[in-house]
Design an enzyme around this catalytic site. Structure first.
Site, PDB file in Angstrom:
ATOM      1  N   SER A 307     -37.268 -11.101 -24.065  1.00 27.58           N
ATOM      2  CA  SER A 307     -37.229 -11.608 -22.694  1.00 27.58           C
ATOM      3  C   SER A 307     -37.578 -10.485 -21.723  1.00 27.58           C
ATOM      4  O   SER A 307     -36.871  -9.478 -21.646  1.00 27.58           O
ATOM      5  CB  SER A 307     -35.839 -12.172 -22.361  1.00 27.58           C
ATOM      6  N   SER A 403     -22.615 -10.561 -36.477  1.00 25.30           N
ATOM      7  CA  SER A 403     -22.479 -11.881 -37.084  1.00 25.30           C
ATOM      8  C   SER A 403     -21.485 -12.725 -36.288  1.00 25.30           C
ATOM      9  O   SER A 403     -21.119 -12.365 -35.159  1.00 25.30           O
ATOM     10  CB  SER A 403     -22.054 -11.760 -38.543  1.00 25.30           C
ATOM     11  N   LYS A 406     -18.855 -18.508 -37.049  1.00 25.41           N
ATOM     12  CA  LYS A 406     -19.498 -19.768 -37.439  1.00 25.41           C
ATOM     13  C   LYS A 406     -20.239 -19.641 -38.769  1.00 25.41           C
ATOM     14  O   LYS A 406     -20.723 -20.641 -39.305  1.00 25.41           O
ATOM     15  CB  LYS A 406     -20.442 -20.225 -36.324  1.00 25.41           C
ATOM     16  N   GLY A 448     -17.525 -15.039 -21.209  1.00 25.59           N
ATOM     17  CA  GLY A 448     -18.574 -14.738 -20.245  1.00 25.59           C
ATOM     18  C   GLY A 448     -19.958 -14.627 -20.839  1.00 25.59           C
ATOM     19  O   GLY A 448     -20.905 -14.306 -20.133  1.00 25.59           O
ATOM     20  N   SER A 449     -20.102 -14.897 -22.143  1.00 26.51           N
ATOM     21  CA  SER A 449     -21.437 -14.836 -22.728  1.00 26.51           C
ATOM     22  C   SER A 449     -22.249 -16.047 -22.289  1.00 26.51           C
ATOM     23  O   SER A 449     -21.715 -17.037 -21.796  1.00 26.51           O
ATOM     24  CB  SER A 449     -21.342 -14.809 -24.256  1.00 26.51           C
TER      25      SER A 449
END
Length: 627
Positions: A307, A403, A406, A448-449
């Site tokens: 990005s 990692s 999940k 906050g991610s």
């Protein structure tokens, strides 16, 4: 209507002329034998010169530059100095004009002038604050320590909030008055909120442990009064924020989990004076890793990010951090690139002689990866493999994979790809063909991610609701981004190649409980069947594709404690490299030919424990092509 500044100064000058005149007349009246008619002309001369010189002295001292509503002890010192000089000049004038004024008269003049000139200013300040306070929002300050008192002074000088009461558990302060504000004990909070019509409670406890803040917030939650907090001590010390820059209560305070101070030796071991590369450097975890890494003074930090805006933002921020902390010798190299191109990442590692890699680049949003299976596999599995092979090729010393919980018994494609990434690194470690040490660090949600529920809930509350929760029973582990990044760096120093580390995430939190707390601490009521007059409704939307009710951090119970209290090592099933290589070849073929049904079957057959919540293929393109 507000008077111009020049007009206000003129009023002050006229008032001081009146004060000097009154003070001199009183001094003469109290010294009865000086009022002789033939001396009145001389006394008038004394008065004229006394006024001229005294006003000139006051101007020189800067008395008319002081804003009355902000009059302080320093301003009183200027008044005292001016009154003393004026008194001394009066004595000189009585000698010059040959008039008789005894020493007691001169002292009376000085005291009277000081009282009228200084007192008028403090009286005007008090009158101003009383008039303005009527228009301000009444607030309670929780914490009567240094931060609380500084906050009260700042608010008194502002135009938004009026502090009307302090709260403190210090018995020596209770029932006292600080800055004219009473101090009460915590048990009187509810009563005081009603008596004073408190609309805000301001937490002035920047140094208090989170466990203490959590207990206080739980006691305030039932009041349905908006709670704000002063910035953290670090932000104030660094000069990033002022004490009166109030913020919403941070969600980490609701969790009440105090972070463990990082071990400086572990933080520096693979960073200090080394060349470090972070993939996904502009993401939530990647950017925080960069912030923590630059503070450890590496030789160079390579930012690898696809990005452009994300790369620009973190590079600029890192330069600001370095300037603030006086760090001058760290080279920052912003590189645009994707981890899916091995030749690109390998060339970067070769060009900068990279020694340590933190691999944070990944697609992590569960539904989006579910809808875009090929890209999820390409980025999370093959991106990890290509970056790891590039690290081996360039003799990188340490490779750390970020990692996720999940990856444990995954019910979605995202978790499965992260588990496959772990298996790939474990297979490379077993291949034993290089000096590169691989390790993986697994943890849950970070506050906050991007994609986190916390900013979503905040936005929904600000918009008047409803707040959307997928299921009333859904729970998650949470950790702050800085703590997660620090633990990742420290975990990378431990164990042998192929080790999987798990971070202690504390107790799992019910998402709906978090939503309720955020609503209550915003000063609002949850709208429900029991409370139809409430403000914000909580709506359950159902689990999204691939979403679990509960997350886990371990596949089995075979756990070894590490030297750090928040890090443990998991011993789990690993594949030999030939098996991994064969699986990667099959996955690549399925992705290349867009055979999504075959791709899903490969994921199901892989030793990841993948058990989708439904057997449907959720890839959006595949679904459209099949219809």
């Amino acid at each position: 209507m507000q008077l111009p500044r020049a007009a206000k100064r003129a009023v002050s000058v006229v008032a001081d002329i009146g004060a000097i005149t009154v003070a001199l007349v009183l001094a003469m009246v109290l010294s009865r034998d000086v009022l002789v008619p033939e001396y009145l002309a001389r006394w008038f001369g004394v008065l004229v010169w006394l006024v001229i010189v005294s006003i000139a002295v006051f101007v020189k001292l800067g008395l008319y530059r002081a804003v009355v509503r902000y009059v302080s002890v320093r301003a009183f010192g200027m008044v005292l100095t001016g009154a003393l000089l004026s008194t001394g000049f009066l004595w000189a004038l009585t000698e010059a004009f040959n008039v008789n004024l005894p020493a007691t008269g001169i002292v009376n003049y000085g005291l009277t002038a000081l009282l009228i000139i200084g007192g008028s200013r403090f009286a005007m300040r008090e009158l101003y604050h009383r008039l303005v306070s009527r228009k301000k929002t009444p607030v309670m300050i929780y914490g009567a320590g240094s931060a609380g008192r500084q906050l009260a002074q700042a608010l008194n000088n502002g135009e938004e909030f009026a502090p009307v009461v302090f709260v403190d558990d210090d018995h020596t302060l209770q029932k006292a008055m600080l800055l004219g504000i009473p101090v009460i004990n915590p048990e009187q909070v509810a009563q005081s909120v009603k008596e004073h019509n408190i609309e805000r409670i301001l937490l002035a406890l920047p140094s208090a442990p989170r466990s203490v803040r959590k207990k206080i917030l739980e006691s305030l939650e039932v009041l349905n009064v908006k709670v704000l907090t002063v910035p953290g001590m670090a932000d104030m010390v660094n000069g990033d924020m002022a004490i009166d820059q109030l913020q919403d209560v941070k969600i980490e305070d609701l969790l009440g989990r105090d972070p463990v101070e990082p071990d400086p030796a572990l933080m520096q071991q693979h960073i200090r004076n080394k060349v470090v590369l972070v993939t996904g450097a502009g993401g939530s975890i990647g950017s925080e890793l960069c912030r923590q890494i630059v503070l450890q003074k590496p030789k160079a930090l390579v930012l690898y990010e696809i990005s452009e805006f994300g790369l620009y933002s973190i590079e600029r921020e890192l330069h600001e951090i370095m300037q603030r902390h006086g760090i001058k010798k760290v080279e920052i190299h912003p590189i645009i690139g994707t981890v899916q191109r091995r030749n690109r990442i390998a060339a970067v590692m070769q060009a900068f002689n990279v020694q340590t890699v933190y691999h944070a680049a990944a697609y992590k949003h569960v539904p989006l990866v579910e809808y875009n299976m090929v890209e999820g596999v390409r980025n999370n599995v093959f991106g990890t493999w290509h970056t790891a092979e590039a690290a081996i090729e360039n003799n990188v010393e340490l490779f750390v994979l970020i990692s996720t919980d999940k990856a444990v018994r995954p019910t979605n494609v995202m978790g499965t790809t992260k588990r496959l990434a772990e298996l790939t690194l474990q297979g490379l470690a077993k291949r034993n063909s290089s000096n590169t040490r691989f390790c993986m660090v697994r943890f849950g949600n970070v506050l906050g991610s991007s994609g986190s529920v916390v900013p979503l809930f905040k936005q929904q509350i600000e918009q008047g609701g409803p707040v959307t929760v997928t299921d009333p029973e859904i729970t998650r582990y949470f950790m702050t981004i800085p703590e997660a990044a620090q633990l990742v760096i420290q975990a990378g120093t431990m164990g042998n190649s192929g080790a999987v580390f798990v971070l202690d995430m504390g107790e799992p939190v019910k998402i709906v409980d978090m939503a309720r707390k955020m609503i209550h601490l915003s000063g609002l009521e949850v709208k429900s069947d029991k409370h139809p007059q409430g403000d914000i409704e909580i709506v359950y939307t159902g689990l999204r594709p691939g979403e679990k009710l509960y997350e886990e951090l371990l596949i089995g119970d075979n756990v070894v404690e590490c030297t750090h209290p928040r890090i443990c090592q998991a011993h789990e099933l690993a594949m030999e490299w030939p098996e991994v290589e064969q699986l990667l070849s099959q996955l690549n073929d399925a992705c290349q030919n867009f055979r999504i049904d075959e791709l899903q079957q490969l994921l199901l057959n892989a030793p990841t424990g993948y058990q989708p919540s439904d057997n449907q293929i959720n890839d959006l393109i595949w679904s459209r092509l099949q219809s």
